[in-house]
Design an enzyme around this catalytic site. Structure first.
Site, PDB file in Angstrom:
ATOM      1  N   PRO A 177       0.813  -1.216   0.000  1.00 50.44           N
ATOM      2  CG  PRO A 177      -0.773  -1.548   1.664  1.00 50.44           C
ATOM      3  CD  PRO A 177       0.524  -2.085   1.153  1.00 50.44           C
ATOM      4  CD  GLU A 185       0.234  -4.487  10.826  1.00 52.93           C
ATOM      5  OE1 GLU A 185       0.302  -3.346  10.338  1.00 52.93           O
ATOM      6  OE2 GLU A 185      -0.838  -5.089  10.994  1.00 52.93           O
ATOM      7  NE  ARG A 228      -4.770  -7.639 -21.100  1.00 54.47           N
ATOM      8  CZ  ARG A 228      -5.048  -6.666 -21.952  1.00 54.47           C
ATOM      9  NH1 ARG A 228      -4.340  -5.555 -21.914  1.00 54.47           N
ATOM     10  NH2 ARG A 228      -6.004  -6.789 -22.846  1.00 54.47           N
ATOM     11  CG  ASP A 235      -6.170  -3.035 -23.398  1.00 51.45           C
ATOM     12  OD1 ASP A 235      -7.195  -3.531 -23.870  1.00 51.45           O
ATOM     13  OD2 ASP A 235      -5.144  -3.692 -23.141  1.00 51.45           O
TER      14      ASP A 235
END
Length: 274
Positions: free
Chosen positions: A89, A116, A154, A169
């Site tokens: 994060p 954590e 991809r 895309d």
């Protein structure tokens, strides 16, 4: 491309055997190797975590097994060094351009944190990239690794049946993709736009560009600020901005009860600790 994934839950990565990523492995375009971090522990309990210095909730992943794992994996091909990716994060936001950059690498190693997170000294010593797939927290880095690796795989040559698919895309040109349609021509009273049935390829291209601009302005105006726009694009955006808000919403998403229900398509986000 070779991709090594280090985790305490190897079974979590089983989806990599499926769909496009699975077929890429079958063809030899992609070589995915999953490793159990506990194989590099030295105690009977196969411990990978300990209490954090300074106090606080949760546990932190110890540096010793991570360093041993990464050292051994890197040594398996002494002629090159892998690019080490840590989903977290606290990382930089993952974007299509980042996926394109990673797709040019011959070897990636993903470190799936849990609890954590991983001891910061490991990150300092080994990580080339810390990547966040979104502003939320998951239980671990495995889901984010699946997201990142699929986005990268991809883009590898030959993985997609039609290479133009990647070029069209969302985010490939800084904008969201235009709406797409298939048969039947009329479904639940809604008809496929006439221009898409016209056979006029230039008109279809213009329509798709206009719809991409309209959709991006309504759903992700932050992308418009950084997209490369032509004078024609700017004229479209000015015209859309001058329209009543209700009309813009109705042409950019499904209007239900006066509210526009829109999805962000390929925006998923983040993992590591919890």
């Amino acid at each position: 491309m070779r991709a090594d994934v280090v985790t305490i839950f190897p079974a979590y990565l089983e989806p990599l055997r499926l769909s496009l990523v699975g077929r890429a492995q079958e063809r030899g375009t992609l070589d995915v190797r999953t490793h159990d971090l506990r194989a590099w522990t030295s105690d009977v309990h196969r411990t990978v975590d300990d209490a954090p210095y300074g106090g606080g909730p949760g546990m932190v992943m110890r540096p010793e097994p991570w360093d041993a794992a990464l050292t051994e994996i890197a040594a398996s091909d002494p002629d090159r060094r892998p690019r080490v990716v840590v989903p977290t994060p606290a990382g930089a936001p993952f974007t299509q351009s980042h996926a394109e950059e990673l797709a040019r690498e011959p070897w990636l190693v993903f470190c799936c944190g849990r609890y954590e997170g991983i001891d910061a000294r490991v990150i300092d010593a080994w990580a080339d990239d810390e990547i966040s797939i979104g502003d939320y927290v998951l239980a671990g880095g495995e889901v984010a690794t699946l997201v990142i690796l699929e986005a990268v795989a991809r883009l590898l040559p030959g993985v997609l049946g039609n290479s133009a698919s990647a070029a069209d895309d969302s985010f490939s040109d800084g904008l969201l993709e235009a709406p797409v349609y298939t048969r039947p021509q009329v479904w639940r009273g809604a008809e496929v736009p006439a221009v898409l049935r016209s056979g006029d390829h230039a008109a279809v291209a213009r329509w798709r560009r206009t719809q991409a601009l309209r959709r991006t302005l309504a759903r992700r105006p932050d992308l418009v600020e950084h997209a490369e726009l032509s004078d024609a694009d700017r004229a479209v955006l000015e015209a859309v901005a001058a329209e009543p808000a209700e009309h813009v919403a109705a042409t950019s998403g499904s209007v239900v009860g006066g509210a526009t229900m829109v999805g962000r398509g390929s925006s998923m986000d983040l993992p590591d600790p919890a």
